[in-house]
Design a protein around this motif. Structure first.
Motif, PDB file in Angstrom:
ATOM      1  N   PHE A  15     -15.659   9.500  -5.855  1.00 17.38           N
ATOM      2  CA  PHE A  15     -15.056  10.148  -4.687  1.00 17.38           C
ATOM      3  C   PHE A  15     -15.053   9.205  -3.480  1.00 17.38           C
ATOM      4  O   PHE A  15     -14.035   9.053  -2.794  1.00 17.38           O
ATOM      5  N   LEU A  16     -16.187   8.569  -3.234  1.00 16.41           N
ATOM      6  CA  LEU A  16     -16.263   7.628  -2.104  1.00 16.41           C
ATOM      7  C   LEU A  16     -15.307   6.452  -2.294  1.00 16.41           C
ATOM      8  O   LEU A  16     -14.717   5.957  -1.331  1.00 16.41           O
ATOM      9  N   THR A  17     -15.140   6.025  -3.526  1.00 19.69           N
ATOM     10  CA  THR A  17     -14.200   4.946  -3.819  1.00 19.69           C
ATOM     11  C   THR A  17     -12.772   5.381  -3.518  1.00 19.69           C
ATOM     12  O   THR A  17     -11.991   4.623  -2.935  1.00 19.69           O
ATOM     13  N   LEU A  18     -12.432   6.601  -3.896  1.00 24.93           N
ATOM     14  CA  LEU A  18     -11.086   7.106  -3.615  1.00 24.93           C
ATOM     15  C   LEU A  18     -10.829   7.209  -2.112  1.00 24.93           C
ATOM     16  O   LEU A  18      -9.730   6.894  -1.642  1.00 24.93           O
ATOM     17  N   VAL A  19     -11.843   7.605  -1.368  1.00 21.71           N
ATOM     18  CA  VAL A  19     -11.711   7.655   0.095  1.00 21.71           C
ATOM     19  C   VAL A  19     -11.497   6.242   0.638  1.00 21.71           C
ATOM     20  O   VAL A  19     -10.593   6.003   1.448  1.00 21.71           O
ATOM     21  N   GLY A  20     -12.326   5.296   0.192  1.00 24.14           N
ATOM     22  CA  GLY A  20     -12.168   3.910   0.630  1.00 24.14           C
ATOM     23  C   GLY A  20     -10.842   3.318   0.194  1.00 24.14           C
ATOM     24  O   GLY A  20     -10.227   2.518   0.910  1.00 24.14           O
ATOM     25  N   ASN A  21     -10.361   3.732  -0.959  1.00 21.49           N
ATOM     26  CA  ASN A  21      -9.074   3.282  -1.480  1.00 21.49           C
ATOM     27  C   ASN A  21      -7.927   3.759  -0.589  1.00 21.49           C
ATOM     28  O   ASN A  21      -6.930   3.075  -0.420  1.00 21.49           O
ATOM     29  N   PRO A  29      -4.977   8.918  -3.090  1.00 19.75           N
ATOM     30  CA  PRO A  29      -6.064   9.266  -4.012  1.00 19.75           C
ATOM     31  C   PRO A  29      -5.580   9.917  -5.312  1.00 19.75           C
ATOM     32  O   PRO A  29      -6.177   9.715  -6.364  1.00 19.75           O
ATOM     33  N   ILE A  30      -4.481  10.668  -5.244  1.00 24.07           N
ATOM     34  CA  ILE A  30      -3.955  11.306  -6.457  1.00 24.07           C
ATOM     35  C   ILE A  30      -3.452  10.244  -7.433  1.00 24.07           C
ATOM     36  O   ILE A  30      -3.633  10.368  -8.654  1.00 24.07           O
ATOM     37  N   GLU A  31      -2.844   9.173  -6.917  1.00 25.15           N
ATOM     38  CA  GLU A  31      -2.370   8.080  -7.778  1.00 25.15           C
ATOM     39  C   GLU A  31      -3.542   7.326  -8.408  1.00 25.15           C
ATOM     40  O   GLU A  31      -3.452   6.872  -9.542  1.00 25.15           O
ATOM     41  N   ALA A  32      -4.621   7.172  -7.653  1.00 20.63           N
ATOM     42  CA  ALA A  32      -5.773   6.400  -8.131  1.00 20.63           C
ATOM     43  C   ALA A  32      -6.737   7.237  -8.975  1.00 20.63           C
ATOM     44  O   ALA A  32      -7.599   6.680  -9.653  1.00 20.63           O
ATOM     45  N   LEU A  33      -6.583   8.554  -8.947  1.00 22.26           N
ATOM     46  CA  LEU A  33      -7.515   9.446  -9.647  1.00 22.26           C
ATOM     47  C   LEU A  33      -7.615   9.177 -11.152  1.00 22.26           C
ATOM     48  O   LEU A  33      -8.729   9.100 -11.679  1.00 22.26           O
ATOM     49  N   PRO A  34      -6.505   9.009 -11.877  1.00 25.27           N
ATOM     50  CA  PRO A  34      -6.650   8.718 -13.319  1.00 25.27           C
ATOM     51  C   PRO A  34      -7.443   7.428 -13.581  1.00 25.27           C
ATOM     52  O   PRO A  34      -8.296   7.402 -14.480  1.00 25.27           O
ATOM     53  N   TYR A  84      -3.498   2.108 -14.872  1.00 24.79           N
ATOM     54  CA  TYR A  84      -4.174   3.136 -14.061  1.00 24.79           C
ATOM     55  C   TYR A  84      -5.292   2.548 -13.196  1.00 24.79           C
ATOM     56  O   TYR A  84      -5.429   2.898 -12.025  1.00 24.79           O
ATOM     57  N   THR A  85      -6.099   1.683 -13.781  1.00 27.73           N
ATOM     58  CA  THR A  85      -7.234   1.147 -13.020  1.00 27.73           C
ATOM     59  C   THR A  85      -6.798   0.127 -11.964  1.00 27.73           C
ATOM     60  O   THR A  85      -7.550  -0.146 -11.045  1.00 27.73           O
ATOM     61  N   ALA A  86      -5.600  -0.415 -12.100  1.00 27.27           N
ATOM     62  CA  ALA A  86      -5.091  -1.345 -11.087  1.00 27.27           C
ATOM     63  C   ALA A  86      -4.895  -0.651  -9.740  1.00 27.27           C
ATOM     64  O   ALA A  86      -4.868  -1.304  -8.694  1.00 27.27           O
ATOM     65  N   LYS A  87      -4.803   0.676  -9.761  1.00 28.51           N
ATOM     66  CA  LYS A  87      -4.619   1.437  -8.521  1.00 28.51           C
ATOM     67  C   LYS A  87      -5.940   1.705  -7.803  1.00 28.51           C
ATOM     68  O   LYS A  87      -5.958   2.300  -6.743  1.00 28.51           O
TER      69      LYS A  87
END
Length: 148
Positions: A15-21, A29-34, A84-87
């Motif tokens: 979650f913290l990574t998605l926020v930082g992303n 964050p929806i694109e990076a979630l998978p 997916y992980t590239a996002k």
């Protein structure tokens, strides 16, 4: 630490990574979630293997091995996982991990004080050696590729 606690920590880190992303490179964050779920799944499987397999090998070794095998070029899932992980931005992923390391170090500051000035000298040599080693390897490879 139980597997459930490990999973909770991985989810919080995710979650913290998605926020930082989102804050840094502005990746939705929806694109990076998978990609984040893939990373969490690989890490969790590595932790489970480290607890289940009787040989004492650190979970990070299992995690790296799983990730490497899954992303071997030409593998059946390599392109999907890589896409997916590239996002998930690397620096966004490092931020919570480094924060945890800082908290852990701060929590154990008394132990750190007991090691004295020698740990500082050792740390400087490790950093210097890593930097010089990386620079030498990069120089050799770039020369071989004709980039410099």
């Amino acid at each position: 630490m139980t597997l459930f606690n490990n999973l909770i920590i991985l989810l919080i880190t995710g979650f913290l990574t998605l926020v930082g992303n989102f804050v840094g490179p502005k990746i939705n964050p929806i694109e990076a979630l998978p990609g984040m779920f893939i990373l969490i799944a690989i890490a969790f499987v590595g932790i489970v293997l480290a607890k289940v397999i009787p040989v004492k090998i650190p979970s990070v070794a299992y995690i790296v091995t799983i990730a490497t095998v899954l992303t071997i070029p030409g593998g059946p899932v390599a392109e999907i996982i890589s896409a997916y992980t590239a996002k998930v931005n690397f620096l966004a992923l490092c931020t919570p991990i480094l924060a945890y390391a800082g908290i852990y170090t701060g929590k154990n500051i008394d132990s750190l004080k007991k090691t004295g000035w020698k740990i500082l000298v050792l740390g400087l040599f490790v950093i210097l050696g890593t930097y010089l080693g990386s620079a030498i390897i990069a120089q050799i490879i770039l020369k071989m590729l004709g980039q410099i």
